[in-house]
Design a protein around this motif. Sequence first.
Motif, short mmCIF file in Angstrom:
data_model
loop_
_atom_site.label_atom_id
_atom_site.label_comp_id
_atom_site.label_asym_id
_atom_site.label_seq_id
_atom_site.Cartn_x
_atom_site.Cartn_y
_atom_site.Cartn_z
N THR A 202 -2.49 2.84 -15.67
CA THR A 202 -1.72 2.03 -14.58
C THR A 202 -2.01 2.59 -13.29
O THR A 202 -2.31 1.71 -12.36
CB THR A 202 -0.41 2.23 -15.03
N ARG A 203 -2.07 3.82 -12.91
CA ARG A 203 -2.60 4.40 -11.84
C ARG A 203 -4.02 4.07 -11.20
O ARG A 203 -4.54 3.77 -10.32
CB ARG A 203 -2.53 5.87 -11.73
N ASP A 204 -5.01 3.99 -12.26
CA ASP A 204 -6.37 3.40 -12.17
C ASP A 204 -6.34 1.88 -11.66
O ASP A 204 -7.26 1.67 -10.71
CB ASP A 204 -7.13 3.55 -13.19
N ARG A 205 -5.38 1.16 -12.15
CA ARG A 205 -5.50 -0.05 -11.73
C ARG A 205 -4.89 -0.21 -10.39
O ARG A 205 -5.27 -1.08 -9.52
CB ARG A 205 -4.53 -1.04 -12.74
N GLU A 206 -4.12 0.56 -9.95
CA GLU A 206 -3.39 0.68 -8.79
C GLU A 206 -4.29 1.08 -7.69
O GLU A 206 -4.36 0.81 -6.62
CB GLU A 206 -2.17 1.38 -8.73
N ARG A 207 -5.12 2.21 -8.25
CA ARG A 207 -6.31 2.54 -7.32
C ARG A 207 -7.19 1.45 -6.84
O ARG A 207 -7.53 1.21 -5.68
CB ARG A 207 -6.96 3.80 -8.15
N LYS A 208 -7.57 0.58 -7.80
CA LYS A 208 -8.23 -0.50 -7.45
C LYS A 208 -7.59 -1.45 -6.63
O LYS A 208 -8.30 -1.97 -5.84
CB LYS A 208 -8.83 -1.17 -8.85
N LEU A 209 -6.51 -1.67 -6.79
CA LEU A 209 -5.49 -2.46 -5.96
C LEU A 209 -5.49 -1.99 -4.47
O LEU A 209 -5.46 -2.90 -3.77
CB LEU A 209 -4.12 -2.84 -6.43
N LYS B 195 0.91 -1.22 0.03
CA LYS B 195 -0.02 0.09 -0.04
C LYS B 195 0.96 1.38 -0.08
O LYS B 195 0.63 2.20 -0.70
CB LYS B 195 -0.84 -0.01 1.17
N ASP B 196 1.86 1.22 0.87
CA ASP B 196 2.86 2.45 1.13
C ASP B 196 3.46 2.78 -0.41
O ASP B 196 3.36 3.80 -0.81
CB ASP B 196 3.75 2.19 2.05
N ALA B 197 4.00 1.55 -1.19
CA ALA B 197 4.61 1.87 -2.17
C ALA B 197 3.75 2.35 -3.48
O ALA B 197 3.95 2.86 -4.27
CB ALA B 197 5.05 0.24 -2.84
N LEU B 198 2.40 1.83 -3.44
CA LEU B 198 1.46 2.51 -4.62
C LEU B 198 1.17 3.87 -4.33
O LEU B 198 1.01 4.48 -5.06
CB LEU B 198 0.23 1.61 -4.54
N LEU B 199 0.84 4.41 -3.06
CA LEU B 199 0.61 5.63 -2.44
C LEU B 199 2.09 6.42 -3.01
O LEU B 199 1.77 7.64 -3.39
CB LEU B 199 0.45 5.76 -1.11
#
Length: 159
Positions: free
Chosen positions: A96-103, A56-60
């Motif tokens: 890519t960021r949209d997919r990460e938002r869902k993740l 989560k921290d890496a995605l943010l």
Amino acid sequence: MNALKPAVKVDPKLVNAWKTKSGRELTEPELLAMPESEYMNEKQLEFFRHKLQEQKDALLSNAGETTEHLREDTSIVPDPADRATIEEEHALELRTRDRERKLLKKISQSIGRIDAGDYGYCDETGEPIGLGRLLARPTATLSLEAQQRREMKQKMFGD
């Protein structure tokens, strides 16, 4: 129950390593070497909470970099081909960021499942998901068999 058994032979040195370490300190081989009777014990839950939080921290962190990157690339480019390339790169980055938002949402739900005591068990059958599957996909909510059934239904009947 087969999903809980490690696919590889367990190193005898690792069998009891989990007893002296915190969940955060455990390695994947040590986690897999734990006996089945310890499935989703306090240390395993701590291991997965830590793994999910790191993800989560890496995605943010990546999300913040994207915002900066998109701001930097707003210069006016006169060449239409160059402009199209930049716009395509931005579109790809935003997808890519949209997919990460869902993740991120799935990660938050998984942390909530840990808090509720439901983590590691299939939503459909209530059976253990298995450590191997959770290590590969910490946000999994279905056992491998249940996921395969769902995908087969989707293939046959559509979404």
